[in-house]
Design an enzyme around this catalytic site. Structure first.
Site, mmCIF file in Angstrom:
data_model
loop_
_atom_site.group_PDB
_atom_site.id
_atom_site.type_symbol
_atom_site.label_atom_id
_atom_site.label_comp_id
_atom_site.label_asym_id
_atom_site.label_seq_id
_atom_site.Cartn_x
_atom_site.Cartn_y
_atom_site.Cartn_z
ATOM 1 N N VAL A 136 3.807 16.030 31.208
ATOM 2 C CA VAL A 136 2.724 16.190 32.189
ATOM 3 C C VAL A 136 1.995 14.849 32.276
ATOM 4 O O VAL A 136 1.691 14.232 31.249
ATOM 5 C CB VAL A 136 1.748 17.308 31.755
ATOM 6 C CG1 VAL A 136 0.626 17.466 32.776
ATOM 7 C CG2 VAL A 136 2.496 18.632 31.587
ATOM 8 N N GLN A 179 8.318 17.340 26.176
ATOM 9 C CA GLN A 179 9.364 16.314 26.194
ATOM 10 C C GLN A 179 8.803 14.895 26.231
ATOM 11 O O GLN A 179 9.564 13.947 26.338
ATOM 12 C CB GLN A 179 10.321 16.571 27.354
ATOM 13 C CG GLN A 179 11.174 17.808 27.076
ATOM 14 C CD GLN A 179 12.149 18.128 28.161
ATOM 15 O OE1 GLN A 179 11.974 17.705 29.293
ATOM 16 N NE2 GLN A 179 13.180 18.881 27.834
ATOM 17 N N SER A 193 -1.621 12.385 26.511
ATOM 18 C CA SER A 193 -1.480 12.280 25.066
ATOM 19 C C SER A 193 -2.865 12.412 24.455
ATOM 20 O O SER A 193 -3.853 11.929 25.029
ATOM 21 C CB SER A 193 -0.901 10.906 24.709
ATOM 22 O OG SER A 193 -1.156 10.613 23.352
ATOM 23 N N SER A 194 -2.932 13.040 23.288
ATOM 24 C CA SER A 194 -4.231 13.155 22.619
ATOM 25 C C SER A 194 -4.771 11.772 22.271
ATOM 26 O O SER A 194 -5.975 11.575 22.128
ATOM 27 C CB SER A 194 -4.098 13.980 21.331
ATOM 28 O OG SER A 194 -3.565 15.242 21.641
ATOM 29 N N LEU A 225 -6.430 19.393 22.420
ATOM 30 C CA LEU A 225 -5.515 19.851 23.467
ATOM 31 C C LEU A 225 -5.832 19.238 24.829
ATOM 32 O O LEU A 225 -6.984 19.028 25.175
ATOM 33 C CB LEU A 225 -5.582 21.383 23.559
ATOM 34 C CG LEU A 225 -5.306 22.111 22.233
ATOM 35 C CD1 LEU A 225 -5.453 23.614 22.431
ATOM 36 C CD2 LEU A 225 -3.918 21.787 21.703
ATOM 37 N N GLN A 241 11.556 14.044 19.144
ATOM 38 C CA GLN A 241 11.122 15.178 18.312
ATOM 39 C C GLN A 241 11.756 16.478 18.814
ATOM 40 O O GLN A 241 12.259 17.295 18.037
ATOM 41 C CB GLN A 241 9.597 15.275 18.359
ATOM 42 C CG GLN A 241 9.032 16.553 17.792
ATOM 43 C CD GLN A 241 7.513 16.557 17.762
ATOM 44 O OE1 GLN A 241 6.914 15.920 16.917
ATOM 45 N NE2 GLN A 241 6.886 17.277 18.685
ATOM 46 N N HIS A 268 -0.519 20.340 26.635
ATOM 47 C CA HIS A 268 -0.441 21.494 25.727
ATOM 48 C C HIS A 268 -0.610 22.794 26.507
ATOM 49 O O HIS A 268 0.067 23.785 26.246
ATOM 50 C CB HIS A 268 -1.553 21.433 24.673
ATOM 51 C CG HIS A 268 -1.473 20.249 23.759
ATOM 52 N ND1 HIS A 268 -2.372 19.218 23.798
ATOM 53 C CD2 HIS A 268 -0.615 19.952 22.761
ATOM 54 C CE1 HIS A 268 -2.073 18.323 22.874
ATOM 55 N NE2 HIS A 268 -1.008 18.740 22.226
HETATM 56 O O1 PAF Z 1 4.077 17.203 18.525
HETATM 57 C C1 PAF Z 1 3.198 17.495 17.695
HETATM 58 O O2 PAF Z 1 2.033 17.696 18.039
HETATM 59 C C2 PAF Z 1 3.567 17.591 16.221
HETATM 60 O O3 PAF Z 1 4.524 16.642 15.869
HETATM 61 C C3 PAF Z 1 4.016 19.000 15.798
HETATM 62 C C4 PAF Z 1 5.285 19.427 16.496
HETATM 63 C C5 PAF Z 1 2.896 20.010 16.089
HETATM 64 C C6 PAF Z 1 4.283 19.023 14.284
HETATM 65 O O4 PAF Z 1 3.171 18.658 13.564
#
Ligand code: PAF
Length: 285
Positions: free
Chosen positions: A176, A148, A185-186, A33, A153, A37
């Protein structure tokens, strides 16, 4: 904070909360995270709902040559972070819990899943919509929060919820960024210092493209060429795509009229980054 890896146990906890009349908000994540997140979680908390965060690196949404094995994981750090922000329940299922036998049932949002990231990642969005439907059925949230940065997605999940009449309100939360513009991003942890510096070209070129549109540029291909040239000339990033599309339904755009999405995916070394900007355009009178 309550914590479980078990679907039946989670269902019992949710049932108790629903009996008390509480709404349930879900923030689905793949962990590792970051502030992005945490912003989703803060938005969920503001609603006053019982907040469930799921952490599950979903194998179904990774292609055979993608980074499933390498995807960063640190469950204990994640658990500490979300406990601090006051999440009510952490759901951290194992792959065996989510997929006890090979899947033969999938949820697919056609068309929208074939463009942008879907064009070069076949099956990716089918994996996302399938796991998100499973999470929706397991948690039965009233609200669900998505970032976003993964704009496609977010639109796909909204469409799935609408097409399948799921009683869930999907809320999108703006990207963010770090102070220098890099979208959180992770996967940013994989960038070397030089690659991280070069990756700033993504947000810079999106900002400049927005300015061009605001100054009157109306050619979608013109904007794509501008961003492509800038990234090619000023970095070693390898472009997967740069596209201007309708921000509501991802349809093709030739002349920029309504709100458009400028979306891109670029690889720096083995690390593929995505970023985007939605630009509103006042219709000509
Ligand atoms: O955005 C993500 O981290 C993933 O695609 C999700 C929505 C948790 C589904 O695995």
């Amino acid at each position: 904070m309550q914590r479980t890896a078990n679907i039946s146990e989670l269902r019992k906890i949710i049932e108790e909360e629903k009996k008390l009349g509480r709404a349930v908000a879900l923030v689905p994540t793949m962990g590792y995270l970051h502030r992005g997140h945490l912003t989703l979680i803060e938005n969920a908390k503001k609603t006053g709902a019982f907040v469930v965060v799921s952490i599950f690196v979903n194998p179904l949404q990774f292609g055979p040559n993608e980074d499933y094995a390498r995807y960063p994981r640190d469950l204990e750090r994640d658990a500490r972070l979300i406990e601090e922000v006051g999440v009510d329940l952490l759901f951290q299922p194992t792959v065996e819990e989510m997929y006890p036998h090979p899947m033969v049932t999938f949820v697919e949002v056609s068309q929208l899943d074939k463009v942008l990231c879907g064009a070069n990642r076949p099956g990716h969005f089918r994996g996302v919509t399938t796991v998100v439907s499973k999470l929706f059925h397991i948690v039965q949230p009233d609200l669900a929060f998505f970032g976003q940065k993964d704009y496609q997605q977010y639109l796909i999940i909204r469409r799935m919820v609408s097409d399948l009449n799921l009683p869930i309100e999907v809320r999108g939360v703006p990207i963010v960024r770090e102070e220098d513009g890099l979208a959180l991003s992770s996967r940013n942890v994989f960038l070397s210092p030089d690659q991280r510096q070069e990756a700033l070209i993504l947000s810079q070129s999106l900002r400049e493209a927005e300015t061009l549109i605001q100054k009157g540029e109306r050619s979608a291909r013109g904007i794509e060429d501008f961003v492509r040239n800038k990234i090619t000339q000023e970095s070693q990033g390898v472009i997967d795509y740069i596209e201007v599309r309708n921000a509501d339904d991802l349809s093709d755009v030739v002349e920029i009229k309504g709100p458009v999405l400028i979306a891109l995916a670029v690889k720096f070394g083995p690390t593929r980054l995505i970023d985007n900007k939605v630009v509103e355009v006042e219709p000509d009178v």
